[in-house]
Design a protein around this motif. Structure first.
Motif, short mmCIF file in Angstrom:
data_model
loop_
_atom_site.label_atom_id
_atom_site.label_comp_id
_atom_site.label_asym_id
_atom_site.label_seq_id
_atom_site.Cartn_x
_atom_site.Cartn_y
_atom_site.Cartn_z
N GLY A 9 0.82 -1.20 0.00
CA GLY A 9 0.00 0.00 0.00
C GLY A 9 0.85 1.25 0.00
N GLY A 10 0.20 2.39 -0.19
CA GLY A 10 0.93 3.64 -0.18
C GLY A 10 0.10 4.78 -0.70
N LEU A 11 0.76 5.91 -0.88
CA LEU A 11 0.11 7.12 -1.39
C LEU A 11 0.50 7.29 -2.86
CD1 LEU A 11 -1.35 9.85 -1.07
CD2 LEU A 11 0.80 10.80 -0.25
N VAL A 12 -0.49 7.35 -3.72
CA VAL A 12 -0.26 7.52 -5.15
C VAL A 12 -1.20 8.59 -5.70
CG1 VAL A 12 0.54 5.14 -5.48
CG2 VAL A 12 -1.89 5.69 -5.75
N GLN A 13 -0.95 8.97 -6.92
CA GLN A 13 -1.83 9.94 -7.58
C GLN A 13 -2.85 9.22 -8.45
OE1 GLN A 13 0.87 12.65 -9.64
NE2 GLN A 13 0.84 14.03 -7.88
N ALA A 14 -3.92 9.91 -8.73
CA ALA A 14 -4.95 9.36 -9.60
C ALA A 14 -4.33 8.97 -10.94
CB ALA A 14 -6.07 10.37 -9.80
N LEU A 81 -2.91 -8.21 -5.81
CA LEU A 81 -3.94 -7.39 -6.41
C LEU A 81 -3.24 -6.27 -7.18
CD1 LEU A 81 -7.02 -6.95 -6.65
CD2 LEU A 81 -6.81 -5.23 -4.84
N GLN A 82 -3.26 -6.39 -8.49
CA GLN A 82 -2.69 -5.35 -9.34
C GLN A 82 -3.77 -4.32 -9.59
OE1 GLN A 82 0.60 -5.06 -10.72
NE2 GLN A 82 -0.22 -3.01 -11.15
N MET A 83 -3.47 -3.09 -9.23
CA MET A 83 -4.45 -2.01 -9.36
C MET A 83 -3.90 -0.97 -10.33
SD MET A 83 -5.59 -1.59 -5.37
CE MET A 83 -3.99 -0.98 -4.85
N THR A 84 -4.67 -0.67 -11.35
CA THR A 84 -4.28 0.33 -12.34
C THR A 84 -5.35 1.40 -12.43
OG1 THR A 84 -5.29 -0.84 -14.18
CG2 THR A 84 -3.01 -1.40 -13.66
N SER A 85 -5.02 2.50 -13.07
CA SER A 85 -5.96 3.61 -13.24
C SER A 85 -6.66 3.95 -11.93
CB SER A 85 -6.99 3.27 -14.32
OG SER A 85 -6.35 2.99 -15.55
N LEU A 86 -5.89 4.07 -10.90
CA LEU A 86 -6.46 4.30 -9.58
C LEU A 86 -7.19 5.63 -9.50
CD1 LEU A 86 -3.58 2.81 -7.45
CD2 LEU A 86 -5.98 2.15 -7.27
N ASP A 90 -10.88 4.91 -4.72
CA ASP A 90 -10.26 3.64 -4.35
C ASP A 90 -9.53 3.73 -3.00
OD1 ASP A 90 -9.37 3.24 -7.79
OD2 ASP A 90 -11.00 2.23 -6.72
N THR A 91 -9.46 4.92 -2.46
CA THR A 91 -8.79 5.11 -1.17
C THR A 91 -9.49 4.31 -0.08
OG1 THR A 91 -7.96 7.32 -1.73
CG2 THR A 91 -8.21 6.80 0.62
N VAL A 118 -4.23 2.22 1.24
CA VAL A 118 -4.04 2.76 -0.10
C VAL A 118 -4.71 4.12 -0.15
CG1 VAL A 118 -4.59 2.52 -2.55
CG2 VAL A 118 -3.90 0.51 -1.22
N THR A 119 -3.96 5.14 -0.50
CA THR A 119 -4.49 6.49 -0.60
C THR A 119 -4.20 7.03 -1.99
OG1 THR A 119 -4.06 6.88 1.75
CG2 THR A 119 -4.48 8.80 0.37
N VAL A 120 -5.26 7.46 -2.67
CA VAL A 120 -5.14 7.97 -4.02
C VAL A 120 -5.51 9.45 -4.01
CG1 VAL A 120 -5.81 7.70 -6.42
CG2 VAL A 120 -5.78 5.71 -4.90
#
Length: 122
Positions: A9-14, A81-86, A90-91, A118-120
């Motif tokens: 997990g982590g902090l990502v951008q949209a 769990l591969q997550m794309t186009s977050l 989804d946070t 997970v933070t988007v």
């Protein structure tokens, strides 16, 4: 004692991607169906994705179809769990879960991990 430990997990951008992992021990991972759930602040925990014991069948909640992919490695006893186009929606805290049954389900899981945040950001 069954242990499920999430990571990734982590902090990502949209629009970014992230891969979550869940390391399993203490049970026969290769004969267990597995799932991912998430819980956003102030909301109930919801089903995200599930996979059967061999990995041949998967199921997703509508909001993540086409963006998330659940998979497993029965040699490494690890769920992914591969997550794309977050998206910001989804946070959540993401949890992996295991069933004693080999068949996947959107509920009725027997073991749970502690979760990974997970933070988007938008």
């Amino acid at each position: 004692q069954v242990q499920l430990v999430e990571s990734g997990g982590g902090l990502v951008q949209a629009g970014d991607s992230l891969r979550l992992s869940c390391a399993a021990s203490g049970h026969t991972f290769s004969s267990s169906a597995m799932g991912w759930f998430r819980q956003a602040p102030g909301q109930e925990r919801e089903f995200v994705a599930a996979i059967n014991w061999r990995g041949g069948f998967t199921y997703y909640t509508d909001s993540v179809k086409g963006r998330f992919t659940i998979s497993r490695d029965n040699v490494k006893n690890t769920l992914y769990l591969q997550m794309t186009s977050l998206k910001p929606e989804d946070t959540a805290i993401y949890y992996c879960a295991a069933r004693r049954s080999p068949n996947y389900s959107i509920s009725n899981y027997d073991y749970w991990g502690q979760g990974t945040q997970v933070t988007v950001s938008s």
